[in-house]
Motif scaffolding. Structure first.
Motif, PDB file in Angstrom:
ATOM      1  N   VAL A   2       0.844  -1.188   0.000  1.00  0.00           N
ATOM      2  CA  VAL A   2       0.000   0.000   0.000  1.00  0.00           C
ATOM      3  C   VAL A   2       0.881   1.240   0.000  1.00  0.00           C
ATOM      4  O   VAL A   2       1.851   1.323   0.764  1.00  0.00           O
ATOM      5  CB  VAL A   2      -0.914   0.014   1.233  1.00  0.00           C
ATOM      6  N   GLN A   3       0.544   2.177  -0.841  1.00  0.00           N
ATOM      7  CA  GLN A   3       1.275   3.445  -0.881  1.00  0.00           C
ATOM      8  C   GLN A   3       0.296   4.604  -0.827  1.00  0.00           C
ATOM      9  O   GLN A   3      -0.725   4.597  -1.528  1.00  0.00           O
ATOM     10  CB  GLN A   3       2.103   3.546  -2.156  1.00  0.00           C
ATOM     11  N   LEU A   4       0.625   5.585  -0.001  1.00  0.00           N
ATOM     12  CA  LEU A   4      -0.114   6.841   0.055  1.00  0.00           C
ATOM     13  C   LEU A   4       0.878   7.937  -0.321  1.00  0.00           C
ATOM     14  O   LEU A   4       1.905   8.107   0.346  1.00  0.00           O
ATOM     15  CB  LEU A   4      -0.677   7.098   1.447  1.00  0.00           C
ATOM     16  N   MET A  36     -10.565   7.969   5.458  1.00  0.00           N
ATOM     17  CA  MET A  36      -9.260   8.573   5.191  1.00  0.00           C
ATOM     18  C   MET A  36      -9.104   9.797   6.079  1.00  0.00           C
ATOM     19  O   MET A  36     -10.076  10.540   6.293  1.00  0.00           O
ATOM     20  CB  MET A  36      -9.147   8.970   3.734  1.00  0.00           C
ATOM     21  N   GLY A  37      -7.889  10.002   6.578  1.00  0.00           N
ATOM     22  CA  GLY A  37      -7.675  11.113   7.490  1.00  0.00           C
ATOM     23  C   GLY A  37      -6.437  11.915   7.150  1.00  0.00           C
ATOM     24  O   GLY A  37      -5.548  11.450   6.417  1.00  0.00           O
ATOM     25  N   GLY A 103      -7.625   5.277   7.301  1.00  0.00           N
ATOM     26  CA  GLY A 103      -8.386   4.880   8.473  1.00  0.00           C
ATOM     27  C   GLY A 103      -7.563   4.932   9.745  1.00  0.00           C
ATOM     28  O   GLY A 103      -6.914   5.924  10.046  1.00  0.00           O
ATOM     29  N   ARG A 104      -7.580   3.845  10.497  1.00  0.00           N
ATOM     30  CA  ARG A 104      -6.793   3.717  11.721  1.00  0.00           C
ATOM     31  C   ARG A 104      -5.658   2.729  11.505  1.00  0.00           C
ATOM     32  O   ARG A 104      -5.105   2.212  12.452  1.00  0.00           O
ATOM     33  CB  ARG A 104      -7.680   3.231  12.865  1.00  0.00           C
ATOM     34  N   THR A 105      -5.291   2.519  10.251  1.00  0.00           N
ATOM     35  CA  THR A 105      -4.225   1.578   9.915  1.00  0.00           C
ATOM     36  C   THR A 105      -2.857   2.216  10.107  1.00  0.00           C
ATOM     37  O   THR A 105      -2.725   3.396  10.460  1.00  0.00           O
ATOM     38  CB  THR A 105      -4.338   1.115   8.457  1.00  0.00           C
ATOM     39  N   ASP A 106      -1.827   1.446   9.839  1.00  0.00           N
ATOM     40  CA  ASP A 106      -0.454   1.943   9.892  1.00  0.00           C
ATOM     41  C   ASP A 106       0.014   2.450   8.530  1.00  0.00           C
ATOM     42  O   ASP A 106       1.206   2.669   8.334  1.00  0.00           O
ATOM     43  CB  ASP A 106       0.481   0.828  10.361  1.00  0.00           C
ATOM     44  N   TYR A 107      -0.928   2.649   7.615  1.00  0.00           N
ATOM     45  CA  TYR A 107      -0.585   3.146   6.291  1.00  0.00           C
ATOM     46  C   TYR A 107      -0.669   4.670   6.293  1.00  0.00           C
ATOM     47  O   TYR A 107      -1.763   5.240   6.416  1.00  0.00           O
ATOM     48  CB  TYR A 107      -1.509   2.565   5.227  1.00  0.00           C
TER      49      TYR A 107
END
Length: 118
Positions: A2-4, A36-37, A103-107
């Protein structure tokens, strides 16, 4: 993987505007099914939450920190897997590195510098 990837931030004068974007790629999850935050971290301070936009199941409801309410707008384009942060009426206190997060993920995104100064 996953990439942001966030857009470049920049320099704005007090009272000015900037728009950030964050594109999500490589996710095994459906973008539209994730909140998304945006977060920010000013020098010498802890990272703080700025805004969140809910997933499609929660109608994309947006929530904001009190410090930015009425000045910042979070939005998303699920077809482009992109979340935006429109920042208006910027103040010097908005100077920080801004991060997007799934979200509340580590991404997290890599962070982008926003500087508000005359």
């Amino acid at each position: 993987q996953v990439q942001l990837v966030e857009s470049r931030g920049g320099l704005a004068q007090p009272g000015g505007s900037l728009r950030l974007s964050c594109v999500v790629s490589g996710s095994i999850f459906s973008f539209s099914n994730n909140a998304m935050g945006w977060y920010r971290q000013a020098p010498g301070k802890q990272r703080e939450w700025v805004a969140e936009i809910a997933e499609i199941a929660r109608f994309g409801i947006a929530t904001y920190a009190d410090s930015v309410k009425g000045r910042f707008t979070i939005s998303r384009d699920n077809t482009k897997r992109t979340v935006y942060l429109q920042m208006n009426s910027l103040k010097p206190d908005d100077t920080a590195v801004y991060y997007c997060r799934m979200g509340r993920t580590d991404y997290w995104g890599q962070g982008t510098q926003v500087t508000v100064s005359s």
